[in-house]
Design an enzyme around this catalytic site. Structure first.
Site, PDB file in Angstrom:
ATOM      1  N   HIS A  52       0.831  -1.215   0.000  1.00  0.00           N
ATOM      2  CA  HIS A  52       0.000   0.000   0.000  1.00  0.00           C
ATOM      3  C   HIS A  52       0.861   1.258   0.000  1.00  0.00           C
ATOM      4  CE1 HIS A  52      -3.725   2.242   1.211  1.00  0.00           C
ATOM      5  NE2 HIS A  52      -2.811   3.098   1.649  1.00  0.00           N
ATOM      6  N   GLU A  53       1.811   1.339   0.932  1.00  0.00           N
ATOM      7  CA  GLU A  53       2.650   2.542   1.032  1.00  0.00           C
ATOM      8  C   GLU A  53       3.614   2.647  -0.145  1.00  0.00           C
ATOM      9  OE1 GLU A  53       1.828   4.759   3.058  1.00  0.00           O
ATOM     10  OE2 GLU A  53       0.467   3.527   4.238  1.00  0.00           O
ATOM     11  N   HIS A  87       1.828   4.283  -3.075  1.00  0.00           N
ATOM     12  CA  HIS A  87       1.781   5.742  -2.933  1.00  0.00           C
ATOM     13  C   HIS A  87       3.118   6.361  -3.359  1.00  0.00           C
ATOM     14  CE1 HIS A  87      -2.099   6.102  -1.103  1.00  0.00           C
ATOM     15  NE2 HIS A  87      -1.774   5.527   0.034  1.00  0.00           N
TER      16      HIS A  87
END
Length: 223
Positions: free
Chosen positions: A26-27, A30
């Site tokens: 997820h990170e 980003h």
């Protein structure tokens, strides 16, 4: 809501592994998307990486174990480096939840493939059960993160997407309620009657999403 430490100790390692992988992806999504759109901030801080240690937050991880809700380190993004800050901002923000949706789809595919090929039949019961637990936890965790992060409450991704979509005047009005929004969310999260009529039905969408994913995969693999 209860912490991970209150789960069955046999499944706890798989839950933690799924969370570490899912938070990291997820990170990373980003950070990578921001870097590709012209913002080097996360890259310079070493966040364009699949190393969990650069993304996991110690305090957020402890709270996850104790209270059942936690967080990773937020990825720093300087939108002034984007050619189109609002559009690129939406894409970079949405990249995190979408990465969890894609990862869940991939895990459904692999799980169905493993079952279709009968590979588990050649394994010991312990190994077969471990594969089941791993894929089940990965699918549920990633779909939970996907849905959770789309909730339009600060500091979740859904709120930042909403900020970029709304006109400036509406955005300014929305900001007046930021300090109260998260408190309201915590009340909904931990007061059972409120959760039963709000979040619980929302997260029941996980079953529908799994079925939606399973159908084309099953057709593709001839299951």
């Amino acid at each position: 809501m209860q912490g991970l430490l209150f789960n069955d100790w046999n499944t706890l390692p798989f839950i933690i592994l799924a969370l570490v992988i899912s938070f990291t992806i997820h990170e990373f999504a980003h950070a990578y998307s921001a870097y590709k759109f012209g913002d080097p901030t996360a890259y310079q801080m070493g966040r364009v990486s699949l190393n969990p240690m650069v993304h996991l937050d110690l305090f957020g991880s402890i709270v996850m174990l104790l209270a059942g809700i936690g967080w990773a380190k937020p990825v720093p993004v300087n939108r002034n480096n984007f050619k189109n800050p609002r559009l690129m901002g939406i894409i970079v923000t949405a990249a995190g939840p979408l990465s969890n949706l894609i990862l869940a789809f991939l895990c459904v595919f692999l799980y169905v493939l493993v079952q279709q090929q009968g590979w588990q039949g050649t394994m010991s019961k312990g190994s077969s059960d471990a594969i089941d637990q791993f894929f089940i936890r990965m699918i549920i965790t990633n779909l939970s993160l996907f849905l959770f992060n789309l909730i339009p409450i600060p500091p979740l991704d859904g709120y930042r997407i909403l900020q970029d979509i709304l006109p400036l005047r509406a955005n300014m009005r929305l900001q007046r309620f930021e300090q109260w929004a998260f408190i309201v969310f915590l009340l909904i999260l931990y007061i059972r009657p409120l959760r039963q009529i709000t979040l619980d039905p929302y997260f029941m969408l996980i079953d529908d999403i799994i079925n939606w994913m399973y159908r084309p995969i099953a057709a593709m693999l001839g299951v």
